[in-house]
Motif scaffolding. Structure first.
Motif, short mmCIF file in Angstrom:
data_model
loop_
_atom_site.label_atom_id
_atom_site.label_comp_id
_atom_site.label_asym_id
_atom_site.label_seq_id
_atom_site.Cartn_x
_atom_site.Cartn_y
_atom_site.Cartn_z
N VAL A 1 -3.51 0.23 7.29
CA VAL A 1 -4.70 -0.46 6.76
C VAL A 1 -4.86 -0.16 5.27
CG1 VAL A 1 -7.21 -0.63 6.92
CG2 VAL A 1 -5.83 -0.48 9.00
N PHE A 2 -4.71 1.11 4.89
CA PHE A 2 -4.82 1.47 3.48
C PHE A 2 -3.70 0.85 2.66
CE2 PHE A 2 -3.61 4.07 -0.12
CZ PHE A 2 -4.80 4.24 -0.79
N VAL A 3 -2.47 0.98 3.15
CA VAL A 3 -1.31 0.50 2.38
C VAL A 3 -1.40 -0.99 2.13
CG1 VAL A 3 1.20 0.25 2.40
CG2 VAL A 3 0.17 2.40 3.15
N GLU A 4 -1.74 -1.76 3.16
CA GLU A 4 -1.84 -3.21 2.98
C GLU A 4 -2.99 -3.60 2.05
OE1 GLU A 4 0.11 -4.98 7.08
OE2 GLU A 4 -2.06 -4.60 7.04
N SER A 5 -4.01 -2.73 1.97
CA SER A 5 -5.16 -3.06 1.11
C SER A 5 -4.95 -2.63 -0.34
CB SER A 5 -6.43 -2.40 1.66
OG SER A 5 -6.38 -0.99 1.53
N MET A 6 -3.78 -2.07 -0.68
CA MET A 6 -3.50 -1.64 -2.06
C MET A 6 -3.11 -2.79 -2.97
SD MET A 6 -1.54 2.03 -2.13
CE MET A 6 -0.15 1.52 -1.13
N THR A 7 -2.97 -3.97 -2.44
CA THR A 7 -2.60 -5.11 -3.29
C THR A 7 -3.57 -5.25 -4.46
OG1 THR A 7 -1.65 -6.30 -1.40
CG2 THR A 7 -2.25 -7.61 -3.32
N CYS B 1 -8.44 7.11 -3.90
CA CYS B 1 -9.25 5.89 -3.95
C CYS B 1 -9.40 5.31 -2.55
CB CYS B 1 -8.63 4.87 -4.91
SG CYS B 1 -8.65 5.38 -6.64
N LEU B 2 -10.17 5.99 -1.73
CA LEU B 2 -10.46 5.50 -0.37
C LEU B 2 -11.86 4.90 -0.33
CD1 LEU B 2 -9.27 8.48 1.88
CD2 LEU B 2 -7.94 6.52 1.09
N LYS B 3 -12.03 3.96 0.56
CA LYS B 3 -13.38 3.46 0.82
C LYS B 3 -13.52 3.15 2.30
CE LYS B 3 -12.63 -1.48 -0.16
NZ LYS B 3 -13.09 -2.61 -1.00
N PRO B 4 -14.73 3.24 2.84
CA PRO B 4 -14.94 2.95 4.26
C PRO B 4 -14.76 1.47 4.55
CG PRO B 4 -16.79 4.16 3.29
CD PRO B 4 -15.96 3.66 2.16
N ASN B 5 -14.40 1.19 5.77
CA ASN B 5 -14.38 -0.19 6.25
C ASN B 5 -15.79 -0.50 6.76
OD1 ASN B 5 -13.92 -2.63 7.53
ND2 ASN B 5 -11.90 -2.05 8.27
N GLU B 6 -16.60 -0.98 5.85
CA GLU B 6 -18.03 -1.14 6.16
C GLU B 6 -18.26 -2.16 7.27
OE1 GLU B 6 -19.87 -2.01 2.45
OE2 GLU B 6 -19.72 0.06 1.71
N ALA C 1 -10.81 6.83 15.53
CA ALA C 1 -10.65 7.30 14.15
C ALA C 1 -10.82 6.15 13.16
CB ALA C 1 -9.28 7.94 13.96
N PRO C 2 -11.61 6.35 12.11
CA PRO C 2 -11.75 5.32 11.07
C PRO C 2 -10.41 5.02 10.41
CG PRO C 2 -13.49 6.95 10.88
CD PRO C 2 -12.49 7.49 11.87
N ARG C 3 -10.33 3.84 9.82
CA ARG C 3 -9.11 3.41 9.12
C ARG C 3 -9.50 3.01 7.69
NH1 ARG C 3 -5.52 0.08 13.61
NH2 ARG C 3 -5.69 1.64 15.27
N PRO C 4 -9.48 3.98 6.78
CA PRO C 4 -9.96 3.69 5.43
C PRO C 4 -9.11 2.67 4.70
CG PRO C 4 -8.89 5.83 5.53
CD PRO C 4 -9.02 5.36 6.94
N LYS C 5 -9.76 1.97 3.77
CA LYS C 5 -9.08 1.01 2.90
C LYS C 5 -8.94 1.60 1.50
CE LYS C 5 -10.56 -3.27 5.17
NZ LYS C 5 -11.23 -4.60 4.94
N CYS C 6 -8.19 0.91 0.67
CA CYS C 6 -8.05 1.30 -0.72
C CYS C 6 -9.21 0.74 -1.54
CB CYS C 6 -6.72 0.79 -1.29
SG CYS C 6 -6.48 1.16 -3.04
N ASP C 7 -9.77 1.59 -2.37
CA ASP C 7 -10.83 1.15 -3.29
C ASP C 7 -10.14 0.64 -4.55
OD1 ASP C 7 -12.94 0.80 -5.02
OD2 ASP C 7 -13.97 2.65 -4.44
N VAL C 8 -9.76 -0.63 -4.53
CA VAL C 8 -8.99 -1.23 -5.62
C VAL C 8 -9.79 -1.24 -6.91
CG1 VAL C 8 -7.83 -3.33 -6.41
CG2 VAL C 8 -7.63 -2.62 -4.01
#
Length: 389
Positions: free
Chosen positions: A224-230, A61-66, A149-156
């Protein structure tokens, strides 16, 4: 005897080191090769139903940092619930080219940035993929990763939609993102994929400051991904990888170059409300307490000596079973092929008697399997369902 649980309840009881109604029994990723060769191409979910195993839904469940101009690679064909989608930007583009004339299908990946083009070459078979040319060729190449390098976020939203649809059917698992193209969830393990494990080990002696800088760059991407998993309703998030096993590096290297970075990510995952399983395929016995000290909820794979690991499952349970859930320990190489159903059943009982006492144990093969006798998998699942508390 506990009342009958749903598969999800059973898994969660084990992960929380409570006693479930019976031994949870499952497998790691289900390989397409096995499904196609032995099961007429059935789906993962049909596989779990056929054998009566406790199901796992693996998802990415990744998403771009638009906001930073990132987007999914429109040319990537292999992205699925196991293979991570590649994320690009105007300063991080990936182009591929097939290299003909070699023994195995071979692909060169060119990562194009404003400063330099980085290249990596992969080869594949129907079983697996491996690296033949590492991405990091000069130590200054890590500066390219840090800068572009991009830093993907979680697609909650996607994670929660899948969890809602899956319901009580089973466990929802994902992993901390690996590096683009090829990598591992852990920081050290990701670096080993990018630079080569031999080179990385030597660098810990020759230029340890550079290794720490490299690991910190990889950690900041993963952060970035881990913190966005909330708020994401994952049941379990995989971390780690085989290059940190004790059959690859020493406990001293683990303590200096693995634990500080991976423990930081585990703490961040906990702050985001997530459970972590630390994956170590290979030797574990000299570093059991080191891994447990990073405070994951679970550890895997507990590979036995007959498969190239070193794990005494009973001793592992004694040493760390009051701190983490144990997942794995089953010798799939010798008990999913070339033996009797009774021998497979005895291996199930060996694992249960060694690690099942008091709960906190999930029976699973020690990582993947490819070739297997379906009748032996059936015996494995049936005997495990008979292991009650």
């Amino acid at each position: 005897m506990n009342e009958r649980m749903t598969p999800k309840q059973r898994f969660l009881a084990a992960l929380e080191r409570r006693i479930p109604d019976r031994l949870p029994v499952t497998t790691h990723h289900v390989q397409k090769y096995f499904l196609d060769k032995y099961m007429n191409g059935i789906s993962n979910e049909e596989f779990f139903d056929h054998f009566g195993l406790d199901p796992i839904l693996w998802t990415v469940c990744l998403k771009p940092n638009e906001e930073k101009g990132e987007y999914f690679d429109p040319n990537q064909k292999e992205a699925d619930d196991v293979t991570s989608p590649r994320i690009l930007s105007s300063t991080w583009r990936i182009e591929t080219e097939n290299i003909p004339g070699l023994d195995y299908p071979t692909t060169r990946y060119n990562i194009i940035t404003p400063k330099k083009t980085l290249t990596m070459v992969l080869q594949s078979t129907e079983h697996t993929t491996w690296v033949t040319e590492r991405l990091i060729k000069e130590k200054s190449d890590i500066e390219i990763i840090a800068a572009y390098a991009p830093r993907p976020k979680c697609d909650v939203e996607r994670a929660n939609r899948l969890a809602e649809e899956y319901g009580e059917r089973g466990l929802v698992r994902t992993n901390i993102p690996t590096f683009d193209i090829y990598g591992q969830p852990g920081c050290w393990q990701d670096a080993a994929c990018l630079y080569g494990i031999e080179n990385l080990i030597l660098a810990t002696y020759d230029d340890h400051a550079w290794v720490h800088e490299f690991l910190r760059i990889l950690l900041e991407r993963k952060r970035v991904f881990v913190e966005s998993m909330t708020g994401a309703r994952f049941d379990l998030v995989e971390h780690g990888g085989g290059d940190a096993s004790s059959t690859v590096i020493s406990p001293r290297l683990f303590e200096e170059f693995v634990a500080p970075y991976d423990a930081e990510l585990i703490a961040l995952a906990h702050a985001a409300g997530q459970r972590i399983v630390y994956h170590t395929c290979g030797g574990m016995m000299p570093i059991l307490e080191n891994i447990a000290a990073m405070n994951p909820e679970a550890m895997e794979t507990f590979t036995p000596p007959a498969m190239g690991g070193d794990v005494d499952l009973r001793e592992a349970k004694r040493r760390i079973g009051d701190r983490v859930c144990l997942i794995g320990g089953f010798d799939q190489f010798h008990h999913f092929l070339g033996c009797s159903a009774e021998e497979t059943r005895r291996e199930v009982r060996r694992c249960f008697e060694a690690a099942g006492k008091g709960g906190g144990y999930i029976l699973a093969p020690s990582d993947h399997f490819f070739d297997a006798d379906p009748e032996l998998i059936m015996a494995y699942a049936d005997e495990a369902r008979r292991c009650t508390y």
